[in-house]
Write a protein that holds these residues in place. Structure first.
Motif, PDB file in Angstrom:
ATOM      1  N   ARG A 203       0.840  -1.197   0.000  1.00 22.26           N
ATOM      2  CA  ARG A 203       0.000   0.000   0.000  1.00 22.26           C
ATOM      3  C   ARG A 203       0.875   1.248   0.000  1.00 22.26           C
ATOM      4  O   ARG A 203       0.530   2.260  -0.627  1.00 22.26           O
ATOM      5  N   THR A 204       2.004   1.192   0.692  1.00 22.92           N
ATOM      6  CA  THR A 204       2.919   2.331   0.711  1.00 22.92           C
ATOM      7  C   THR A 204       3.352   2.679  -0.707  1.00 22.92           C
ATOM      8  O   THR A 204       3.395   3.855  -1.090  1.00 22.92           O
ATOM      9  N   ARG A 205       3.663   1.656  -1.487  1.00 23.61           N
ATOM     10  CA  ARG A 205       4.063   1.890  -2.881  1.00 23.61           C
ATOM     11  C   ARG A 205       2.943   2.538  -3.676  1.00 23.61           C
ATOM     12  O   ARG A 205       3.169   3.478  -4.440  1.00 23.61           O
ATOM     13  N   ARG A 206       1.722   2.079  -3.497  1.00 20.95           N
ATOM     14  CA  ARG A 206       0.592   2.663  -4.231  1.00 20.95           C
ATOM     15  C   ARG A 206       0.378   4.122  -3.845  1.00 20.95           C
ATOM     16  O   ARG A 206       0.100   4.965  -4.706  1.00 20.95           O
ATOM     17  N   LEU A 207       0.505   4.424  -2.570  1.00 20.43           N
ATOM     18  CA  LEU A 207       0.271   5.789  -2.112  1.00 20.43           C
ATOM     19  C   LEU A 207       1.305   6.767  -2.644  1.00 20.43           C
ATOM     20  O   LEU A 207       0.986   7.923  -2.943  1.00 20.43           O
ATOM     21  N   VAL A 208       2.550   6.311  -2.781  1.00 25.11           N
ATOM     22  CA  VAL A 208       3.641   7.227  -3.125  1.00 25.11           C
ATOM     23  C   VAL A 208       4.035   7.135  -4.593  1.00 25.11           C
ATOM     24  O   VAL A 208       4.349   8.149  -5.227  1.00 25.11           O
ATOM     25  N   PHE A 209       4.008   5.935  -5.159  1.00 26.81           N
ATOM     26  CA  PHE A 209       4.540   5.736  -6.510  1.00 26.81           C
ATOM     27  C   PHE A 209       3.477   5.457  -7.565  1.00 26.81           C
ATOM     28  O   PHE A 209       3.781   5.430  -8.748  1.00 26.81           O
ATOM     29  N   GLY A 210       2.241   5.205  -7.154  1.00 26.63           N
ATOM     30  CA  GLY A 210       1.195   4.990  -8.134  1.00 26.63           C
ATOM     31  C   GLY A 210       0.701   3.559  -8.201  1.00 26.63           C
ATOM     32  O   GLY A 210       1.060   2.712  -7.383  1.00 26.63           O
ATOM     33  N   PRO A 211      -0.146   3.254  -9.195  1.00 27.37           N
ATOM     34  CA  PRO A 211      -0.842   1.968  -9.258  1.00 27.37           C
ATOM     35  C   PRO A 211       0.098   0.765  -9.334  1.00 27.37           C
ATOM     36  O   PRO A 211       1.167   0.823  -9.930  1.00 27.37           O
ATOM     37  N   GLU A 212      -0.344  -0.324  -8.728  1.00 25.36           N
ATOM     38  CA  GLU A 212       0.428  -1.565  -8.724  1.00 25.36           C
ATOM     39  C   GLU A 212       0.697  -2.076 -10.131  1.00 25.36           C
ATOM     40  O   GLU A 212       1.759  -2.637 -10.414  1.00 25.36           O
ATOM     41  N   ASP A 213      -0.247  -1.897 -11.037  1.00 27.90           N
ATOM     42  CA  ASP A 213      -0.089  -2.403 -12.402  1.00 27.90           C
ATOM     43  C   ASP A 213       1.149  -1.843 -13.096  1.00 27.90           C
ATOM     44  O   ASP A 213       1.659  -2.449 -14.043  1.00 27.90           O
ATOM     45  N   ASP A 214       1.636  -0.692 -12.636  1.00 31.23           N
ATOM     46  CA  ASP A 214       2.820  -0.092 -13.256  1.00 31.23           C
ATOM     47  C   ASP A 214       4.093  -0.861 -12.930  1.00 31.23           C
ATOM     48  O   ASP A 214       5.109  -0.682 -13.604  1.00 31.23           O
ATOM     49  N   TYR A 215       4.052  -1.710 -11.899  1.00 32.70           N
ATOM     50  CA  TYR A 215       5.269  -2.339 -11.412  1.00 32.70           C
ATOM     51  C   TYR A 215       5.185  -3.862 -11.290  1.00 32.70           C
ATOM     52  O   TYR A 215       6.217  -4.530 -11.196  1.00 32.70           O
ATOM     53  N   LEU A 216       3.987  -4.405 -11.291  1.00 30.52           N
ATOM     54  CA  LEU A 216       3.807  -5.839 -11.084  1.00 30.52           C
ATOM     55  C   LEU A 216       3.968  -6.593 -12.398  1.00 30.52           C
ATOM     56  O   LEU A 216       3.332  -6.273 -13.397  1.00 30.52           O
ATOM     57  N   HIS A 217       4.818  -7.627 -12.393  1.00 35.15           N
ATOM     58  CA  HIS A 217       5.073  -8.445 -13.577  1.00 35.15           C
ATOM     59  C   HIS A 217       4.829  -9.911 -13.232  1.00 35.15           C
ATOM     60  O   HIS A 217       5.733 -10.627 -12.805  1.00 35.15           O
TER      61      HIS A 217
END
Length: 438
Positions: A203-217
């Motif tokens: 959740r910390t990543r989503r709050l600061v860096f944006g949607p999970e889809d941008d980083y999840l592979h």
């Protein structure tokens, strides 16, 4: 390895509840202990989100260096259940510097080998050379239950770490002097720094860096794990069973042979959102449906899945990001650079990275503007080497892969050959020059 470090804890986020503030207490190491890096007095306040291996290890080192540390964890306490994890290479040195190596070794699973069985339970193959979960039997690596390792680390940090259980970060706002955090419990507090160690679905990543889809592979595979009694009477042993479609089940004895940890893995090309329901009952139903055709003892294991709280289910995936920090917020472990469970390097990476992040903050006197970039520079190559292991396993464990990899010359699925990915894992784990921050 095919089933190394399989299950990532993906419990649904809480929707409310009572905030519990707890201090995990134990007698801290004396300042003159060779295992103590030397505390320097209170400095920055750091909020760590997540009380897994990465979060508890970071809290340990930060507290030893004199930082004021709060750990927030959405579970009611340190999580039980979960998988056996491996500590190898430079991570063993990190554990040694924590003064925990002897205790960790005393808690190792101690598996003697593994078998492959058919649907009727007939043993097809047996080896005492290696196990799918832990690698070579008798090797230098330590295989230990994830929850036991987290408990050891949290206890070793002493009474200086504040734990807020049954709570999580709701919002955070960075400003010139710190980070204002509102917790789901409704309380607001300000911290100098925040570190997200809250896993694959951070959740910390989503709050600061944006949607999970941008980083999840994702790699197209899913894994579930849970605990049942050892009704098979196994003694420090592991058994794998595989269906014709590559879906499979692996069980291993834990806690003095009193329990079995059960893992089911399967692959599909279906959309990710359809495969990751938030509701735990729906997750169990999904797993039961996917594994319904498996034979041997799997029907009994599936029945036991509904009777235990120690259940975890998630997608197998990597997290890839161009940067792991933004101003006063940094990411640690799976939240920033999950290697995927198929690499077997998640725990070793978490221990090493926690040591480095805390060490760089210590070396920089708490100045995140210096420490966070140094943390990334030191670890980028090491993370890349560990994530690259997945390229070696992709064909073996992709959408149509089998439980233990491609077939060997006798038709058993890679049973006698752990594969080149194991050697790559060892090289990646030992290729990092561990700094000395004392």
């Amino acid at each position: 390895m095919a089933l190394r470090s399989l299950v990532h804890d993906s419990s649904a986020e809480p929707t409310g509840g009572t905030t519990v503030t707890t201090t995990v207490t134990t007698t801290p190491l004396p300042l003159d202990s060779p295992a103590h890096p030397g505390a320097t007095g209170p400095r920055a306040s750091v909020l760590v989100s997540g009380a897994g291996i990465a979060g508890t290890a970071l809290a340990y080192w930060l507290q030893r260096y004199g930082f004021r540390v709060t750990v927030v964890e959405r579970a009611p306490g340190l999580r039980g259940g979960g998988q056996a994890v491996d500590i190898r290479g430079n991570a063993l040195e990190v554990v040694d510097r924590m003064g925990l190596l002897a205790e960790v070794r005393s808690r190792r699973t101690g598996l003697r080998g593994m078998s492959l069985v058919d649907g009727d339970g007939r043993e097809l193959r047996r080896t005492t050379e290696w196990t799918a979960s832990g690698g070579p039997v008798g090797g230098p690596d330590v295989e230990i239950l994830r929850d036991e390792l987290a408990e050891l680390i949290a206890g070793a940090a002493g009474p200086g770490v504040e734990y807020r259980f049954d709570d999580s970060i709701d919002t955070l706002v960075q400003h010139g002097d710190g980070v204002q955090v509102r917790f789901r419990s409704g309380e607001e507090r300000s911290f100098d720094l925040v570190v997200g160690a809250d896993g694959l679905h951070s959740r910390t990543r989503r709050l600061v860096f944006g949607p999970e889809d941008d980083y999840l592979h994702p790699v197209g595979s899913y894994v579930a794990g849970w605990t049942v009694p050892n009704h098979l009477g196994l003694d420090r042993w592991e058994i794998a069973h595989e269906g014709a479609d590559g879906h499979g089940c692996l069980v291993m004895t834990v806690r003095g042979n009193t329990e079995l940890r059960v893992f089911v893995t399967f692959s599909t090309d279906e959309p990710l959102d359809r495969m990751l329901p938030r509701d735990r009952a729906e997750q169990r139903e999904l797993v039961a449906g996917r594994a319904a055709h498996l034979r041997w003892e799997v029907p009994r294991f599936l029945a036991g899945m509904w009777e235990t709280e120690a259940f975890h289910y998630d997608v197998v995936a990597q997290i890839r990001m161009d940067r792991w920090s933004h101003d006063r917020v940094a990411l640690l472990g799976d939240a920033g650079y999950c290697c995927s469970p198929f690499t077997g390097q998640g725990t070793s990476m978490a221990l090493t990275a926690a040591y480095v992040l805390a060490g760089e903050l210590h070396a920089a006197g708490g100045d995140h503007r210096t420490a966070f970039p140094a943390y990334e520079r030191r670890l980028r190559g090491h993370v890349a080497a560990n994530q690259a292991i997945l390229d070696l396993t992709r064909d073996r464990y992709g959408a149509d892969a089998s439980l233990l990899g491609g077939p060997d010359t006798d038709g058993a699925p890679g049973f006698d050959r752990p594969g080149v990915e194991l050697e790559a894992a060892f090289r990646a784990a030992t290729a990092f020059d561990l700094p000395d921050y004392a």
